[in-house]
Design a protein around this motif. Structure first.
Motif, short mmCIF file in Angstrom:
data_model
loop_
_atom_site.label_atom_id
_atom_site.label_comp_id
_atom_site.label_asym_id
_atom_site.label_seq_id
_atom_site.Cartn_x
_atom_site.Cartn_y
_atom_site.Cartn_z
N ALA A 38 12.26 -47.24 -3.93
CA ALA A 38 12.44 -48.65 -3.58
C ALA A 38 13.80 -48.92 -2.95
O ALA A 38 14.01 -49.99 -2.35
CB ALA A 38 12.26 -49.53 -4.81
N LEU A 39 14.71 -47.95 -3.03
CA LEU A 39 16.01 -48.12 -2.36
C LEU A 39 15.85 -48.28 -0.86
O LEU A 39 16.73 -48.82 -0.19
CB LEU A 39 16.93 -46.93 -2.66
N ALA A 40 14.73 -47.80 -0.34
CA ALA A 40 14.47 -47.95 1.10
C ALA A 40 14.35 -49.41 1.50
O ALA A 40 14.55 -49.75 2.67
CB ALA A 40 13.19 -47.20 1.48
N ASP A 41 14.04 -50.28 0.53
CA ASP A 41 13.85 -51.70 0.82
C ASP A 41 15.00 -52.57 0.35
O ASP A 41 15.03 -53.76 0.62
CB ASP A 41 12.57 -52.21 0.12
N ALA B 265 13.67 -33.26 7.92
CA ALA B 265 12.42 -33.91 8.31
C ALA B 265 12.34 -34.05 9.82
O ALA B 265 11.29 -33.84 10.43
CB ALA B 265 12.31 -35.27 7.63
N CYS B 266 13.47 -34.41 10.43
CA CYS B 266 13.50 -34.59 11.89
C CYS B 266 13.45 -33.25 12.63
O CYS B 266 12.63 -33.06 13.52
CB CYS B 266 14.76 -35.35 12.30
N TRP B 267 14.32 -32.31 12.22
CA TRP B 267 14.55 -31.10 13.01
C TRP B 267 13.71 -29.90 12.63
O TRP B 267 13.68 -28.91 13.36
CB TRP B 267 16.04 -30.74 12.98
N ALA B 268 12.98 -29.98 11.52
CA ALA B 268 12.17 -28.83 11.12
C ALA B 268 10.76 -29.20 10.69
O ALA B 268 9.91 -28.32 10.60
CB ALA B 268 12.85 -28.07 9.98
N GLU B 269 10.50 -30.49 10.45
CA GLU B 269 9.20 -30.87 9.88
C GLU B 269 8.41 -31.85 10.75
O GLU B 269 7.35 -32.29 10.34
CB GLU B 269 9.42 -31.47 8.49
N GLU B 270 8.92 -32.16 11.94
CA GLU B 270 8.21 -33.05 12.88
C GLU B 270 7.86 -34.40 12.26
O GLU B 270 6.75 -34.90 12.41
CB GLU B 270 6.95 -32.37 13.44
N LYS B 271 8.82 -34.98 11.55
CA LYS B 271 8.61 -36.29 10.93
C LYS B 271 9.56 -37.30 11.55
O LYS B 271 10.66 -36.96 11.98
CB LYS B 271 8.83 -36.22 9.42
N ASN B 272 9.14 -38.57 11.55
CA ASN B 272 9.94 -39.65 12.11
C ASN B 272 10.76 -40.29 11.00
O ASN B 272 10.23 -41.00 10.15
CB ASN B 272 9.03 -40.69 12.76
N SER C 50 17.18 -44.79 7.93
CA SER C 50 17.51 -43.65 7.06
C SER C 50 18.98 -43.72 6.63
O SER C 50 19.32 -43.36 5.50
CB SER C 50 17.21 -42.33 7.76
N SER C 51 19.84 -44.19 7.51
CA SER C 51 21.25 -44.33 7.17
C SER C 51 21.45 -45.40 6.09
O SER C 51 22.25 -45.21 5.16
CB SER C 51 22.06 -44.70 8.42
N TYR C 52 20.71 -46.50 6.21
CA TYR C 52 20.80 -47.55 5.18
C TYR C 52 20.35 -47.00 3.83
O TYR C 52 20.92 -47.34 2.79
CB TYR C 52 19.91 -48.74 5.54
N ASP D 17 7.70 -44.26 4.96
CA ASP D 17 7.12 -43.24 4.08
C ASP D 17 7.95 -41.95 4.10
O ASP D 17 8.09 -41.27 3.07
CB ASP D 17 5.66 -42.96 4.41
N VAL D 18 8.53 -41.62 5.23
CA VAL D 18 9.37 -40.43 5.34
C VAL D 18 10.66 -40.64 4.55
O VAL D 18 11.11 -39.75 3.82
CB VAL D 18 9.67 -40.10 6.82
N ILE D 19 11.25 -41.81 4.68
CA ILE D 19 12.49 -42.13 3.97
C ILE D 19 12.24 -42.15 2.46
O ILE D 19 13.01 -41.59 1.68
CB ILE D 19 13.06 -43.48 4.45
N ARG D 20 11.14 -42.77 2.05
CA ARG D 20 10.81 -42.84 0.62
C ARG D 20 10.61 -41.44 0.04
O ARG D 20 11.06 -41.15 -1.06
CB ARG D 20 9.56 -43.68 0.41
N ALA D 21 9.91 -40.58 0.77
CA ALA D 21 9.68 -39.22 0.29
C ALA D 21 11.01 -38.47 0.12
O ALA D 21 11.20 -37.73 -0.85
CB ALA D 21 8.76 -38.47 1.24
#
Length: 198
Positions: A143-146, A117-124, A92-94, A129-133
Motif C-alpha cells: 500500500a506504500l505505492a499509494d 524489473a526494467c533491465w532484466a524482466e521486461e516489466k514496466n 517507482s521513485s515515490y 502492480d510491478v511497484i507493489r510486487a
C-alpha cells in the motif's frame, strides 16, 4: 559511522548493474545509506548531459556495448534494449521514498528489484502492480505505492536540486563526507576509501 548519500535513478541501467554491492560495502564498514532517487533526465539537462536517445549515435552504440560487457563481467542478466525503457520513473521513485520513510523492509532490495524489473524482466516500473510486487519482495507494505504521493513528489524534486548543488551529474552517484564516486564501476574505490586506503 560513515554516511553514504546514494543518488540514483530507478530507470538507470548502471544503477541496476550496481546490484547490491553498495549495501554489502556499507555493511562491512557499519555505514548507513540514505537513498535519494532523482529525475535523471532532469539531472542531465541541468549538468550538461543528454538523455541516451539524444546522444550521438557513436555514444549510443558504445553505451549498449558497455552495458553488456558490465553485465557479463558481473554475471547479471540484462536486456540492453528493454521493452519498457524509457518509462516514467516517478511512481517507482515515490515508492522508494515512502518505503525509506516507513521502514520495516530493505530499501536496497527494493531499488534493485525495481531496476531488475526494467533491465532484466521486461516489466514496466511505472505500473502499480510491478511497484507493489517489488515492495512486497523487499518486505514492505504494498500500500506504500499509494501513500505519500505528495511528499514523494516533493522529496523527488528536492533530491534533484540537492544533487545539482552537490556536484552530482549522473547515476549511480555516491557521496560520503567530501568524497564523490560516480558509477557502479567506482564502488571498489568507495570501498577502498571507507577502508582508509584511498
Amino acid at each position: 559511522m560513515a554516511q553514504i548519500d546514494y543518488y540514483f535513478a530507478t530507470i538507470s541501467p548502471y544503477t541496476y548493474l550496481a546490484g547490491m554491492r553498495l549495501e554489502a560495502i556499507a555493511k562491512r564498514y557499519g555505514a548507513s545509506i540514505t537513498y535519494k532517487p532523482l529525475d535523471i533526465v532532469g539531472l542531465f539537462g541541468r549538468t550538461g548531459g543528454q538523455a541516451p536517445k539524444d546522444r550521438h549515435e557513436s555514444r549510443q552504440a558504445y553505451r549498449l556495448i558497455d552495458m553488456q560487457r558490465q553485465a557479463a563481467k558481473l554475471g547479471m542478466p540484462l536486456n540492453p534494449r528493454p521493452m519498457f525503457f524509457p518509462t516514467n520513473p516517478a511512481p517507482s521513485s515515490y515508492a522508494v521514498i515512502a518505503a525509506q520513510a516507513a521502514g520495516g523492509g530493505d530499501v536496497g532490495v527494493l531499488v534493485h528489484g525495481l531496476t531488475r524489473a526494467c533491465w532484466a524482466e521486461e516489466k514496466n516500473i511505472a505500473e502499480d502492480d510491478v511497484i507493489r510486487a517489488a515492495l512486497v519482495a523487499a518486505g514492505f507494505d504494498p500500500a506504500l505505492a499509494d501513500r505519500g504521493l505528495l511528499a514523494g513528489a516533493e522529496t523527488y524534486a528536492a533530491n534533484l536540486e540537492e544533487a545539482v548543488s552537490r556536484g552530482v551529474f549522473g547515476a549511480p552517484f555516491y557521496i560520503t563526507g567530501e568524497q564523490k564516486f560516480w558509477g557502479q564501476d567506482r564502488l571498489e574505490d568507495l570501498d577502498l576509501h571507507l577502508a582508509g586506503k584511498l
